[in-house]
Every structure is written in structure tokens, then in C-alpha cells.
Design a protein around this motif. Sequence first.
Motif, short mmCIF file in Angstrom:
data_model
loop_
_atom_site.label_atom_id
_atom_site.label_comp_id
_atom_site.label_asym_id
_atom_site.label_seq_id
_atom_site.Cartn_x
_atom_site.Cartn_y
_atom_site.Cartn_z
N ILE A 28 0.88 -1.07 -0.21
CA ILE A 28 0.12 0.00 -0.02
C ILE A 28 0.77 1.11 0.01
O ILE A 28 0.76 2.32 -0.79
CB ILE A 28 -0.83 -0.12 1.23
N VAL A 29 2.03 1.14 0.81
CA VAL A 29 2.90 2.42 0.91
C VAL A 29 3.68 2.49 -0.46
O VAL A 29 3.70 3.69 -0.94
CB VAL A 29 3.90 2.17 2.00
N VAL A 30 3.99 1.70 -0.92
CA VAL A 30 4.68 1.74 -2.28
C VAL A 30 3.88 2.06 -3.35
O VAL A 30 4.36 3.08 -4.00
CB VAL A 30 5.48 0.27 -2.74
N HIS A 31 2.41 1.77 -3.40
CA HIS A 31 1.74 2.08 -4.59
C HIS A 31 1.20 3.36 -4.25
O HIS A 31 0.97 4.05 -5.41
CB HIS A 31 0.42 1.16 -4.56
N ALA A 32 1.05 3.84 -2.91
CA ALA A 32 0.80 5.04 -2.86
C ALA A 32 1.83 6.36 -3.30
O ALA A 32 1.56 7.20 -3.93
CB ALA A 32 0.31 5.45 -1.35
N LEU A 33 2.97 6.14 -3.12
CA LEU A 33 4.22 6.77 -3.50
C LEU A 33 4.23 6.69 -4.96
O LEU A 33 4.60 7.69 -5.51
CB LEU A 33 5.40 6.38 -2.85
N LEU A 34 4.13 5.78 -5.55
CA LEU A 34 4.32 5.51 -7.22
C LEU A 34 3.07 6.34 -7.78
O LEU A 34 3.28 7.05 -9.01
CB LEU A 34 3.99 4.11 -7.62
N ILE A 35 1.80 6.14 -7.22
CA ILE A 35 0.69 7.11 -7.78
C ILE A 35 1.08 8.33 -7.57
O ILE A 35 0.62 9.51 -8.31
CB ILE A 35 -0.46 6.68 -6.94
N PHE A 36 1.35 9.01 -6.21
CA PHE A 36 1.77 10.30 -5.87
C PHE A 36 2.84 10.98 -7.15
O PHE A 36 2.64 12.01 -7.69
CB PHE A 36 2.37 10.36 -4.72
N PHE A 37 4.04 10.00 -7.47
CA PHE A 37 5.03 10.36 -8.23
C PHE A 37 4.56 10.53 -9.76
O PHE A 37 4.86 11.39 -10.57
CB PHE A 37 6.09 9.58 -8.13
N VAL A 38 3.60 9.83 -10.11
CA VAL A 38 2.86 9.77 -11.42
C VAL A 38 2.13 10.79 -11.68
O VAL A 38 2.26 11.62 -12.74
CB VAL A 38 1.90 8.41 -11.52
#
Length: 294
Positions: A28-38
Amino acid sequence: MTITLSDENAARTARKSKDARAWTADRIVVHALLIFFVLLAIGPILLVIMNSFKTTPAIFGGPFDPPTIKTFGIDGYLRVFTRGNFLLNYQNSLIVTVVTIALTIVTATLAAYGLVEYKVRLAPVLGGLFIVGIMLPIRLGTVPILEIMISWNLIDTLAALILVYTAMSIPIAVTLMVAYFRTVPTELKEAARIDGAGEFRTFLIALPVVKPGLAAVATLTMLPVWNDLWFPLVLAPSKNNQTVTLGVQQFVGQFLSDYPALLAALTLGAVPLIVLYVIFSRQFIKGLSQGVGK
């Protein structure tokens, strides 16, 4: 105190459940960070594209609002194509990019195959020179390049851009293709030679094995060539030879207060590059990752 089998199973199940919860939290943390940077990366691009289809009052009244029936307008694009020179700019960029990619792939694959196949004393030195070529920015040689193009009567031509971009792309292309040709099975090349194939035929037989590397080289060559502003400004500044990037830059300077046209020009300059990268991104990532891994 005796530990039964059921107690061990319960403890093992509890550990697995705990590990699963921790793994889920990490995802969840990794995907949240990826979505933020996208969103951080594509947000400004989407904002420019969205506002390019709006009128000037709508842009200032609600820059983050999507176009509606009342605010939608394509006047900016009409002014770009009537007052600009974008069709010719696209044609010039396409010619320069496609020819540069073709020349880079042909020369880089032949050079890399030679460095891998022929064990000569100069091979490590030549390989080192290609690595040095990656580290040295070609813009440092702008003055000598300009003098060479003037002496060859190639100034203000697309040929000048093609030659410079090919020279700029070859070092990294050769370095990448060397890593791929080293993975070609020796048995495949020996079998081709035993069957009577010459060196060039053997090279063609080995070429399909390194196709992911060719895709990576094509993408690595395409992005900086299409997006470059410096050499078109220096070597081909006339209207007949302008590329898209130079055409957008000059159009922006002329229509700085016409925001719909300004945003439309920026969109026309950026969207083709984004589309091409999206189309070839899988081959690009696959080619680089396999090349590094091998």
C-alpha cells in the motif's frame, strides 16, 4: 509442557497472517508513493493539454477545471496551424529522427559485433573510447561542429542535424549492443560458419537474438533527438528546416500573450513524444533491464 501439533500449526498460521499483513501494508505504501509521483509527473502535462482546449477567460477563471460546452474552444489550435509552420516542422523532425535512428542502429550493431567477435588488441581501447563518448557532452564541441558543417556546405540542412545526432547517439548505442552481442550463444555462430555462412551472414543470424537491445537503442536515440533545441537553433535555424522543438520555441516567443495558442503549441510539441514513449516504453525498459542483467 508438551507442544501439540495443533499448537504448532496455529503458531505458523499466525506468523503467516502477520507476514501477509506486513506485506500488504508495504504494498500500500509503495503503490501510494508511485501514484503520487505519477500524478506529480503527468499532472502539469494534463493541465496544459486540458487548458489548450479552453478560451482565455476560462483559463484564468478556472485553470484546474475541465473544458465544458461553454468554455471549450479550438481557436488556439486554429491559430497555431494558420500562423505557425507546424506541419513542415513535424515533417522535418520525423525525417531527422527516423534517419538518425536507422543510421545509429546500423553503425552501432556493426561496431558492437566487431568489438565482441574480433579479439584484437585495440578492442578494449575502442570500447573505452565509446564509454568516454558517453561521458563527454557533445555540446562542448559546438564550435568545431559548426566549422565542419560550414566547410562541408551542410549548414542549415537536415543532413547536418542527422550527422550530429548520429554521432551523439553511437557511443551509448555501441556500449549497450556490446552487452547484448556477448549473450549470443557461440554455438549459434559456429554452426552458421560451419554451414558456410560468411561473417555478414553470421551477423544477420545473430541479430534476432539482440532485438530487445535494438528497441532500447531506438528509444534512447528517439527521445533526445526529437526533444533537442540546441543543434536545430545552431545548425538549421531557417523556417524550411526547423524542427518541432524549435518551431514551438519561436511560436511561443511570438504569441506569448495568446494563451490558448501558446498552450496548443506546447501540446503539439509534447504529445507526439509522449505517445511514442508510451508505445515503445515496454521495449525500452525490457531492453535496458535485459542488457544490464546480462
